[in-house]
Design an enzyme around this catalytic site. Sequence first.
Site, PDB file in Angstrom:
ATOM      1  N   ASP A 156       0.812  -1.218   0.000  1.00 40.22           N
ATOM      2  CA  ASP A 156       0.000   0.000   0.000  1.00 40.22           C
ATOM      3  C   ASP A 156       0.843   1.264   0.000  1.00 40.22           C
ATOM      4  O   ASP A 156       2.055   1.230   0.218  1.00 40.22           O
ATOM      5  CB  ASP A 156      -0.967  -0.005   1.199  1.00 40.22           C
ATOM      6  CG  ASP A 156      -0.341  -0.540   2.487  1.00 40.22           C
ATOM      7  OD1 ASP A 156       0.901  -0.595   2.561  1.00 40.22           O
ATOM      8  OD2 ASP A 156      -1.084  -0.899   3.402  1.00 40.22           O
ATOM      9  N   ASN A 170      -7.971  -2.527  13.861  1.00 39.00           N
ATOM     10  CA  ASN A 170      -9.354  -2.817  13.448  1.00 39.00           C
ATOM     11  C   ASN A 170      -9.421  -4.037  12.525  1.00 39.00           C
ATOM     12  O   ASN A 170     -10.437  -4.285  11.903  1.00 39.00           O
ATOM     13  CB  ASN A 170      -9.974  -1.598  12.749  1.00 39.00           C
ATOM     14  CG  ASN A 170      -9.249  -1.233  11.460  1.00 39.00           C
ATOM     15  OD1 ASN A 170      -8.237  -1.847  11.117  1.00 39.00           O
ATOM     16  ND2 ASN A 170      -9.758  -0.246  10.757  1.00 39.00           N
ATOM     17  N   HIS A 194      -7.543  -4.547   9.795  1.00 36.71           N
ATOM     18  CA  HIS A 194      -7.220  -4.350   8.371  1.00 36.71           C
ATOM     19  C   HIS A 194      -5.940  -5.100   8.005  1.00 36.71           C
ATOM     20  O   HIS A 194      -5.057  -5.310   8.834  1.00 36.71           O
ATOM     21  CB  HIS A 194      -7.154  -2.867   7.983  1.00 36.71           C
ATOM     22  CG  HIS A 194      -5.994  -2.082   8.493  1.00 36.71           C
ATOM     23  ND1 HIS A 194      -6.101  -0.773   8.931  1.00 36.71           N
ATOM     24  CD2 HIS A 194      -4.687  -2.391   8.626  1.00 36.71           C
ATOM     25  CE1 HIS A 194      -4.919  -0.337   9.295  1.00 36.71           C
ATOM     26  NE2 HIS A 194      -4.035  -1.299   9.124  1.00 36.71           N
ATOM     27  N   GLU A 222      -9.862  -1.945   4.811  1.00 30.83           N
ATOM     28  CA  GLU A 222     -10.578  -1.660   6.049  1.00 30.83           C
ATOM     29  C   GLU A 222     -11.793  -2.591   6.181  1.00 30.83           C
ATOM     30  O   GLU A 222     -12.181  -3.250   5.210  1.00 30.83           O
ATOM     31  CB  GLU A 222     -11.026  -0.193   6.038  1.00 30.83           C
ATOM     32  CG  GLU A 222      -9.870   0.813   5.948  1.00 30.83           C
ATOM     33  CD  GLU A 222      -9.108   1.008   7.254  1.00 30.83           C
ATOM     34  OE1 GLU A 222      -9.033   0.063   8.081  1.00 30.83           O
ATOM     35  OE2 GLU A 222      -8.558   2.104   7.461  1.00 30.83           O
TER      36      GLU A 222
END
Length: 254
Positions: A66, A135, A137, A142
Amino acid sequence: MYKIFDTVDEVSRYTAQRLLTKIKAAPTAVLGLATGSTMEPVYAQMLQDLQHTPIDVSQLTTFNLDEYIGLSAQHPQSYNYYMCQHLFNQLNIPTENVHLPDGLASNIDTACQAYSNAIEAKGGLDLQLLGIGSNGHIGFNEPHTSFNSRTHIVELSEQTRIDNGRFFNDQNEVPTHAITMGIQDILNAKEIILVATGSNKSAIIAQLFASAIDEALPASALKQHKNLTIVLDRDAAALLPEPALQNAISTLTA
Ligand code: F6R
């Protein structure tokens, strides 16, 4: 398969060895790489191991997961900059073999498609290294990202922007969007190693352990993968149920 080590140092030594063993066996391997705090000691260990026992890395190809949209490769918080600082500046992988999503691409959708296509054209990823967000990811996928996703633009969740704010001078400087490899791109890798260390990852690791395969928890997609290793230190593993913990405790042989 879970592997749990006492310390971050042992996690890093194990993970670096897994990567180096792969490269030794397959000098033309295609590696999927991650950034973030978790990977810093892993890359440092790799470089240290390579100093002791040099291996030819000149035929490797790498694809990073990313990149933030709007940050140039020279921006100290860009993932391009991170990779140069922590790994690439000290390895002689030809620059044309090193790939990161281009956060400044003029046509991001086209660039995203080209990125997934480039991975495929190389025969896919032989090994993908992953961290995990608090979270759940993976990459910047996400919660509720489709498990069929390919490289795409994401709007970063507030949680991720807060978590990553620690690298920026000001929370407002944290980009709102990023490009990430998709979950399908990640799942297509022949082998996956997910690394998590520290007590701030213990809750999400326990959640991942207990979870069904569910798009609300992106990392749960990995449960359908045939060759997955989850490498943890004791702090990240602290909330796993006791039997799982006992079964996965590992010691380094070297
Ligand atoms: C980074 C990436 C992210 C991180 C995750 C954990 O390229 O893809 O998924 O792996 O946010 O980051 P750290 O290691 O900083 O806790």
